[in-house]
Design a protein around this motif. Structure first.
Motif, mmCIF file in Angstrom:
data_model
loop_
_atom_site.group_PDB
_atom_site.id
_atom_site.type_symbol
_atom_site.label_atom_id
_atom_site.label_comp_id
_atom_site.label_asym_id
_atom_site.label_seq_id
_atom_site.Cartn_x
_atom_site.Cartn_y
_atom_site.Cartn_z
ATOM 1 N N TYR A 97 -26.822 -26.125 -18.989
ATOM 2 C CA TYR A 97 -25.821 -25.093 -18.743
ATOM 3 C C TYR A 97 -26.299 -23.734 -19.264
ATOM 4 C CZ TYR A 97 -21.435 -26.799 -16.733
ATOM 5 O OH TYR A 97 -20.454 -27.226 -15.864
ATOM 6 N N CYS A 98 -27.103 -23.764 -20.321
ATOM 7 C CA CYS A 98 -27.668 -22.527 -20.863
ATOM 8 C C CYS A 98 -28.914 -22.104 -20.098
ATOM 9 C CB CYS A 98 -28.020 -22.706 -22.340
ATOM 10 S SG CYS A 98 -26.662 -23.230 -23.391
ATOM 11 N N GLU A 99 -29.737 -23.073 -19.702
ATOM 12 C CA GLU A 99 -31.010 -22.764 -19.042
ATOM 13 C C GLU A 99 -30.799 -22.100 -17.683
ATOM 14 O OE1 GLU A 99 -33.295 -23.108 -21.051
ATOM 15 O OE2 GLU A 99 -33.835 -25.145 -21.611
ATOM 16 N N SER A 100 -29.811 -22.586 -16.932
ATOM 17 C CA SER A 100 -29.545 -22.046 -15.600
ATOM 18 C C SER A 100 -28.603 -20.855 -15.712
ATOM 19 C CB SER A 100 -28.914 -23.110 -14.703
ATOM 20 O OG SER A 100 -28.388 -22.521 -13.531
ATOM 21 N N LYS A 101 -29.095 -19.673 -15.399
ATOM 22 C CA LYS A 101 -28.248 -18.486 -15.474
ATOM 23 C C LYS A 101 -27.059 -18.583 -14.513
ATOM 24 C CE LYS A 101 -31.841 -15.246 -17.024
ATOM 25 N NZ LYS A 101 -32.831 -16.267 -17.404
ATOM 26 N N TYR A 102 -27.252 -19.261 -13.382
ATOM 27 C CA TYR A 102 -26.163 -19.420 -12.424
ATOM 28 C C TYR A 102 -25.105 -20.381 -12.961
ATOM 29 C CZ TYR A 102 -23.718 -20.889 -8.175
ATOM 30 O OH TYR A 102 -22.756 -21.200 -7.245
ATOM 31 N N GLU A 220 -22.018 -30.560 -36.079
ATOM 32 C CA GLU A 220 -20.901 -31.500 -35.992
ATOM 33 C C GLU A 220 -19.667 -30.834 -35.369
ATOM 34 O OE1 GLU A 220 -20.480 -33.071 -39.934
ATOM 35 O OE2 GLU A 220 -22.215 -34.401 -39.710
ATOM 36 N N GLY A 221 -19.924 -30.049 -34.306
ATOM 37 C CA GLY A 221 -18.860 -29.413 -33.548
ATOM 38 C C GLY A 221 -18.361 -28.106 -34.117
ATOM 39 N N ASP A 222 -18.846 -27.713 -35.303
ATOM 40 C CA ASP A 222 -18.409 -26.477 -35.948
ATOM 41 C C ASP A 222 -19.354 -25.346 -35.560
ATOM 42 O OD1 ASP A 222 -17.086 -24.704 -37.551
ATOM 43 O OD2 ASP A 222 -18.037 -25.369 -39.423
ATOM 44 N N VAL A 223 -18.833 -24.283 -34.933
ATOM 45 C CA VAL A 223 -19.643 -23.148 -34.483
ATOM 46 C C VAL A 223 -19.681 -22.097 -35.595
ATOM 47 C CG1 VAL A 223 -19.899 -21.312 -32.769
ATOM 48 C CG2 VAL A 223 -19.028 -23.570 -32.080
ATOM 49 N N VAL A 224 -20.903 -21.747 -36.029
ATOM 50 C CA VAL A 224 -21.085 -20.758 -37.092
ATOM 51 C C VAL A 224 -22.033 -19.669 -36.600
ATOM 52 C CG1 VAL A 224 -21.957 -20.336 -39.428
ATOM 53 C CG2 VAL A 224 -20.727 -22.471 -38.903
ATOM 54 N N ILE A 264 -16.958 -20.433 -25.605
ATOM 55 C CA ILE A 264 -17.858 -20.890 -24.540
ATOM 56 C C ILE A 264 -18.695 -22.080 -24.990
ATOM 57 C CG2 ILE A 264 -19.605 -19.138 -25.119
ATOM 58 C CD1 ILE A 264 -18.914 -20.675 -21.647
ATOM 59 N N LEU A 265 -19.120 -22.111 -26.248
ATOM 60 C CA LEU A 265 -19.948 -23.228 -26.707
ATOM 61 C C LEU A 265 -19.159 -24.524 -26.742
ATOM 62 C CD1 LEU A 265 -22.028 -21.486 -29.514
ATOM 63 C CD2 LEU A 265 -22.773 -22.134 -27.226
ATOM 64 N N LYS A 266 -17.912 -24.451 -27.145
ATOM 65 C CA LYS A 266 -17.078 -25.658 -27.110
ATOM 66 C C LYS A 266 -16.828 -26.096 -25.670
ATOM 67 C CE LYS A 266 -14.740 -25.052 -31.572
ATOM 68 N NZ LYS A 266 -15.190 -26.329 -32.146
ATOM 69 N N HIS A 267 -16.722 -25.123 -24.761
ATOM 70 C CA HIS A 267 -16.465 -25.447 -23.353
ATOM 71 C C HIS A 267 -17.629 -26.220 -22.729
ATOM 72 C CE1 HIS A 267 -14.851 -25.001 -19.309
ATOM 73 N NE2 HIS A 267 -16.029 -24.544 -18.913
ATOM 74 N N ILE A 268 -18.865 -25.814 -23.012
ATOM 75 C CA ILE A 268 -20.010 -26.510 -22.403
ATOM 76 C C ILE A 268 -20.445 -27.717 -23.233
ATOM 77 C CG2 ILE A 268 -20.824 -24.424 -21.268
ATOM 78 C CD1 ILE A 268 -23.026 -24.206 -23.347
ATOM 79 N N GLY A 269 -19.857 -27.899 -24.414
ATOM 80 C CA GLY A 269 -20.160 -29.077 -25.231
ATOM 81 C C GLY A 269 -21.461 -29.003 -25.994
#
Length: 432
Positions: A97-102, A220-224, A264-269
């Motif tokens: 999801y990150c690699e593909s700009k589209y 562990e799911g925590d975005v910092v 966005i990071l939680k959305h793409i997992g």
């Protein structure tokens, strides 16, 4: 006990950076696939590259972590190899999801639509690319997978569009083929958009303002988010001049970006990985635009952190790979500010002179923190440089520390005068 850490595309410079991390004596760093194979080769024979990586890991007495700091395909190799060796990892699908700009833009539209410009995926092999186009001019056109603005063009009219699409069509295979190879290793292909592949081209509306990069990690799911770095561009408003830490943006703007990053990071997992994420802030409209997500640390920022915090943020990559919560940055740097400068030449010419190692060492007596990477050689054409943006040639990288932004830029200009690069023609630069 010693931890054996394998690093894709390890070179001497980044090995030295790795050795600045706290408790470096606890690690033994091993190269995994050569630098020459992973960085700016003419092609990526992925089956052979992956086979070599697997042989090295199979023969190793212990594999405690696999890390990497280069762009695609390194970033996509990591989840595949970690999965095969039973190591913690983000899923391959979340990385793609990150690699593909589209695909990334599709996710942005779903999770942070207020940060997403109009966009469209296009087929470069279409019989009539003009008929397919839905966006109005002007817009940006770029391959869905590439780096350093490779094959990226500003499109202002139909003639430019046809010309750029023809150039992309001729060269897009360099990244399209390895991307489609990686796609075959997905365990849950249905988690990704059905439309698009490595050869898709992204058209997107123009965005601008102050550009910056958030550096962070997901543990562990925590975005910092632990740092924000400003990205300054040259007079063409495309080619980068410098990356500077810490950011001079208002705290409120930085906090809004952090909130968007988490959403966005939680959305793409995406999980168990460092990340860096680029945003624009337009002070006239107060819009914040999300540009892209990279599932890795930025190697360009490693010496900056070493100068300003006392250690490279390779430390973050190691800690996350070993399932430890990073404690970074440290307040132990030699300078309150640090920057990477990218001296550029706007036009093609023969390189007549480059500085010698002795000349560089003489300059370092005045600026001991100086790090210089020279990318050109005497007698070569600037057009021989690989992976350049479409508007300039990056002849070197300089890392410097300073007390202020003004001092950093003065040091840069002074250092470039002393390095005294010379060319067969007088051309515009971003340091003259």
């Amino acid at each position: 006990m010693t931890k054996h850490v394998f690093v894709i595309g390890l070179d001497e410079f980044n090995l030295r950076e790795l050795q600045t991390v706290h408790n470096a004596a606890e690690y033994e760093f091993h190269g995994l696939v050569s630098y020459e194979t992973m960085v700016n080769p003419p092609s990526y024979p992925m089956a052979e590259i992956m086979a070599e990586a697997r042989r090295t890991l199979t023969e190793a007495p212990s594999v405690d972590a696999i890390i990497g700091h280069w762009d695609f395909p390194t970033t996509s190799m990591l989840p595949i190899l970690r999965r095969e060796w039973g190591l913690p990892s983000p899923t391959l699908e979340s990385v793609l999801y990150c690699e593909s700009k589209y695909w990334s833009r599709i996710a942005h539209q779903e999770a942070v639509p207020e940060c997403t410009p109009p966009f469209q995926g296009l087929d470069p092999y279409s019989d009539d690319p003009v008929r397919d186009l839905e966006l109005d001019y002007p817009f940006w056109l770029k391959p869905t997978t590439a780096f350093s603005s490779y094959l990226g063009f500003r499109i202002d009219n139909e003639d430019r569009y046809r010309e750029a699409m023809a150039t992309i069509r001729e060269n897009i295979h360099v990244f399209a083929e390895p991307f489609d190879y990686m796609l075959q290793h997905c365990e849950n292909r249905s988690a990704l958009p059905a439309h698009g592949n490595g050869a898709t081209v992204l058209a997107e509306g123009l965005i601008g303002g102050h550009l910056c990069t958030l550096e962070g990690y997901v543990h562990e799911g925590d975005v910092v988010t632990y740092a924000v770095i400003d990205s300054l561009r040259g007079s063409n408003n495309v080619s980068f001049l410098s990356y500077q830490y810490p950011s001079q943006l208002p705290d409120g703007i930085q906090n809004r970006m952090r909130a968007y990053a988490e959403r966005i990071l939680k959305h793409i997992g995406l999980n168990q990985t460092p990340f860096n994420m680029e945003f624009f802030w337009d002070p006239q409209t107060d819009y914040i635009w999300l540009l892209e997500i990279n599932p890795r640390i930025s190697k360009s920022h490693c010496p900056i952190f070493q100068m300003a915090t006392g250690a490279s943020h390779h430390e973050v990559a190691i800690d996350i790979a070993l399932v430890r919560r990073p404690d970074f940055p440290h307040p132990e740097g030699r300078f309150p500010m640090a920057a990477k400068f990218m001296p550029r030449v706007y036009g093609n010419a023969v390189v007549n002179r480059v500085p010698s190692a002795a000349e560089i060492e003489a300059i370092k007596r005045h600026h001991p923190e100086l790090v210089v990477h020279v990318y050109v050689e005497e007698g070569m054409q600037l057009s021989e440089l690989r992976a350049q943006d479409s508007y300039s040639y990056e002849i070197a990288d300089l890392f410097l520390g300073g007390e202020s932004e003004q001092e950093l830029h003065e040091k840069f200009r002074e250092t470039m005068q002393l390095l005294d690069f010379q060319f067969s023609e007088v051309l515009p630069t971003n340091y003259g």
